[in-house]
Design an enzyme around this catalytic site. Structure first.
Site, PDB file in Angstrom:
ATOM      1  N   ARG A  12     -18.770 -10.813 -14.120  1.00 23.54           N
ATOM      2  CA  ARG A  12     -19.565 -11.994 -14.463  1.00 23.54           C
ATOM      3  C   ARG A  12     -20.526 -11.656 -15.599  1.00 23.54           C
ATOM      4  O   ARG A  12     -21.386 -12.462 -15.950  1.00 23.54           O
ATOM      5  CB  ARG A  12     -20.366 -12.474 -13.240  1.00 23.54           C
ATOM      6  CG  ARG A  12     -19.484 -13.001 -12.125  1.00 23.54           C
ATOM      7  CD  ARG A  12     -20.256 -13.483 -10.906  1.00 23.54           C
ATOM      8  NE  ARG A  12     -19.321 -13.646  -9.803  1.00 23.54           N
ATOM      9  CZ  ARG A  12     -18.513 -14.693  -9.645  1.00 23.54           C
ATOM     10  NH1 ARG A  12     -18.561 -15.693 -10.493  1.00 23.54           N
ATOM     11  NH2 ARG A  12     -17.663 -14.738  -8.631  1.00 23.54           N
ATOM     12  N   ASN A  13     -20.410 -10.443 -16.127  1.00 23.24           N
ATOM     13  CA  ASN A  13     -21.288 -10.003 -17.215  1.00 23.24           C
ATOM     14  C   ASN A  13     -20.657 -10.425 -18.549  1.00 23.24           C
ATOM     15  O   ASN A  13     -19.695  -9.828 -19.023  1.00 23.24           O
ATOM     16  CB  ASN A  13     -21.441  -8.472 -17.122  1.00 23.24           C
ATOM     17  CG  ASN A  13     -22.310  -7.890 -18.220  1.00 23.24           C
ATOM     18  OD1 ASN A  13     -22.492  -8.497 -19.266  1.00 23.24           O
ATOM     19  ND2 ASN A  13     -22.835  -6.698 -17.965  1.00 23.24           N
ATOM     20  N   LYS A  16     -20.026  -7.798 -21.242  1.00 24.84           N
ATOM     21  CA  LYS A  16     -18.834  -6.954 -21.103  1.00 24.84           C
ATOM     22  C   LYS A  16     -17.604  -7.714 -21.577  1.00 24.84           C
ATOM     23  O   LYS A  16     -16.770  -7.176 -22.297  1.00 24.84           O
ATOM     24  CB  LYS A  16     -18.622  -6.568 -19.629  1.00 24.84           C
ATOM     25  CG  LYS A  16     -19.493  -5.444 -19.144  1.00 24.84           C
ATOM     26  CD  LYS A  16     -19.007  -5.039 -17.751  1.00 24.84           C
ATOM     27  CE  LYS A  16     -19.873  -3.956 -17.152  1.00 24.84           C
ATOM     28  NZ  LYS A  16     -19.455  -3.615 -15.787  1.00 24.84           N
ATOM     29  N   ASP A  72     -16.111  -0.582 -14.513  1.00 21.58           N
ATOM     30  CA  ASP A  72     -17.359  -0.134 -13.909  1.00 21.58           C
ATOM     31  C   ASP A  72     -17.925   0.934 -14.825  1.00 21.58           C
ATOM     32  O   ASP A  72     -17.205   1.829 -15.273  1.00 21.58           O
ATOM     33  CB  ASP A  72     -17.181   0.391 -12.483  1.00 21.58           C
ATOM     34  CG  ASP A  72     -18.510   0.325 -11.751  1.00 21.58           C
ATOM     35  OD1 ASP A  72     -19.012  -0.786 -11.524  1.00 21.58           O
ATOM     36  OD2 ASP A  72     -19.080   1.396 -11.434  1.00 21.58           O
ATOM     37  N   TYR A 155     -28.886  -0.739 -21.423  1.00 21.19           N
ATOM     38  CA  TYR A 155     -29.670   0.378 -21.946  1.00 21.19           C
ATOM     39  C   TYR A 155     -29.436   0.614 -23.444  1.00 21.19           C
ATOM     40  O   TYR A 155     -29.947   1.600 -23.989  1.00 21.19           O
ATOM     41  CB  TYR A 155     -29.334   1.663 -21.179  1.00 21.19           C
ATOM     42  CG  TYR A 155     -29.632   1.588 -19.692  1.00 21.19           C
ATOM     43  CD1 TYR A 155     -30.918   1.823 -19.202  1.00 21.19           C
ATOM     44  CD2 TYR A 155     -28.630   1.284 -18.774  1.00 21.19           C
ATOM     45  CE1 TYR A 155     -31.191   1.751 -17.845  1.00 21.19           C
ATOM     46  CE2 TYR A 155     -28.889   1.211 -17.414  1.00 21.19           C
ATOM     47  CZ  TYR A 155     -30.166   1.445 -16.953  1.00 21.19           C
ATOM     48  OH  TYR A 155     -30.438   1.375 -15.608  1.00 21.19           O
TER      49      TYR A 155
HETATM   50  P1  IMP Z   1     -21.682  -2.540 -13.496  1.00 15.31           P
HETATM   51  O1  IMP Z   1     -21.613  -3.979 -13.915  1.00 15.31           O
HETATM   52  O2  IMP Z   1     -21.855  -2.330 -12.045  1.00 15.31           O
HETATM   53  O3  IMP Z   1     -20.548  -1.743 -14.095  1.00 15.31           O
HETATM   54  O4  IMP Z   1     -23.044  -1.980 -14.109  1.00 15.31           O
HETATM   55  C1  IMP Z   1     -23.093  -1.573 -15.383  1.00 15.31           C
HETATM   56  C2  IMP Z   1     -24.542  -1.282 -15.747  1.00 15.31           C
HETATM   57  O5  IMP Z   1     -24.545  -0.084 -16.526  1.00 15.31           O
HETATM   58  C3  IMP Z   1     -25.083  -2.367 -16.647  1.00 15.31           C
HETATM   59  O6  IMP Z   1     -25.799  -3.337 -15.916  1.00 15.31           O
HETATM   60  C4  IMP Z   1     -25.983  -1.586 -17.589  1.00 15.31           C
HETATM   61  O7  IMP Z   1     -27.209  -1.345 -16.959  1.00 15.31           O
HETATM   62  C5  IMP Z   1     -25.259  -0.258 -17.713  1.00 15.31           C
HETATM   63  N1  IMP Z   1     -24.286  -0.282 -18.817  1.00 15.31           N
HETATM   64  C6  IMP Z   1     -22.917  -0.228 -18.724  1.00 15.31           C
HETATM   65  N2  IMP Z   1     -22.356  -0.287 -19.938  1.00 15.31           N
HETATM   66  C7  IMP Z   1     -23.374  -0.415 -20.810  1.00 15.31           C
HETATM   67  C8  IMP Z   1     -23.401  -0.542 -22.220  1.00 15.31           C
HETATM   68  O8  IMP Z   1     -22.390  -0.612 -22.939  1.00 15.31           O
HETATM   69  N3  IMP Z   1     -24.632  -0.607 -22.756  1.00 15.31           N
HETATM   70  C9  IMP Z   1     -25.777  -0.559 -22.028  1.00 15.31           C
HETATM   71  N4  IMP Z   1     -25.799  -0.483 -20.714  1.00 15.31           N
HETATM   72  C10 IMP Z   1     -24.603  -0.398 -20.100  1.00 15.31           C
END
Ligand code: IMP
Length: 201
Positions: A12-13, A16, A72, A155
């Protein structure tokens, strides 16, 4: 024109999804779970990126036809013993709150001279509730003392890739889409698809 194969990103991001769309260009029609009402919320209860990517890919692909790709990813900081790692998105105490996550990282790193870190990404490709393959990517760098830049997400304003003097947020999408952990994992996926190793997709 022939129809593009559909690839649903199990996230849902929207950041991404956009990054993956940018990298995969015109090879697939890219959708994500926000395009499908009534899909279950997948709990990320794993302790590794691979476990969590599997939970998302398999959990979503049981409910929709065609290929599903789950990402992930997270940040590993050496001076923090590898934290925040799989808990990157809730490091600041509130799931998905990037401002709080970054604030905590700045605070925890304030007195640290050892600033090396890396982003890691695991992708799992699934269909009909079964895993087809998984892919991995990483990018090494260091944590800056001050946030800088408006690009990207998470980040990015605090991460300076090795060999660069600006943060990923300063460098912007066209550079990030070549360098990043996600870009590298997606390149492995593309190679795998192009090589013909994945039959019956
Ligand atoms: P996920 O959605 O559980 O995979 O969480 C990923 C988290 O890792 C994100 O909410 C960010 O805090 C961090 N993250 C992953 N990829 C990136 C990136 O490309 N840039 C900055 N932060 C990232």
């Amino acid at each position: 024109m022939p129809e593009l194969p559909r690839l649903v990103i199990a996230t849902r991001n929207s950041h991404k999804t956009e990054e993956i769309r940018h990298i995969l260009g015109s090879r697939f029609e890219i959708l994500d779970v926000t395009d499908f009402p009534n899909l279950p919320e997948i709990q990320e209860t794993g302790t590794t990126f691979l476990e969590n990517a599997r939970l998302k890919a398999l959990g979503i692909s049981r409910h929709i036809d065609g290929l599903v790709l789950a990402d992930d990813s997270g940040l590993e900081v050496d001076a923090l013993g590898g934290a925040p790692g799989v808990w990157s998105s809730s490091f600041g105490g509130e799931e998905g709150n990037h401002a709080k996550n970054n604030q905590r990282l700045i605070t925890e790193m304030a007195d640290q001279d050892q600033r090396s870190a890396r982003f890691l990404c695991t992708l799992v490709l699934a269909k009909n509730g079964m895993e087809i393959a998984n892919y991995h990517g990483k990018i090494e760098g260091e944590i800056s003392r001050q946030p800088s830049g408006n690009g990207g997400f998470g980040y990015d304003p605090l991460f300076i890739p090795t060999g660069y003097s600006q943060t990923l947020a300063d460098l912007g999408p066209s550079i990030k889409s070549h360098l990043s952990h996600r870009a590298k994992a997606i390149q492995s996926f593309v190679l795998n698809v192009s090589s013909g190793d994945l039959v019956n997709l």
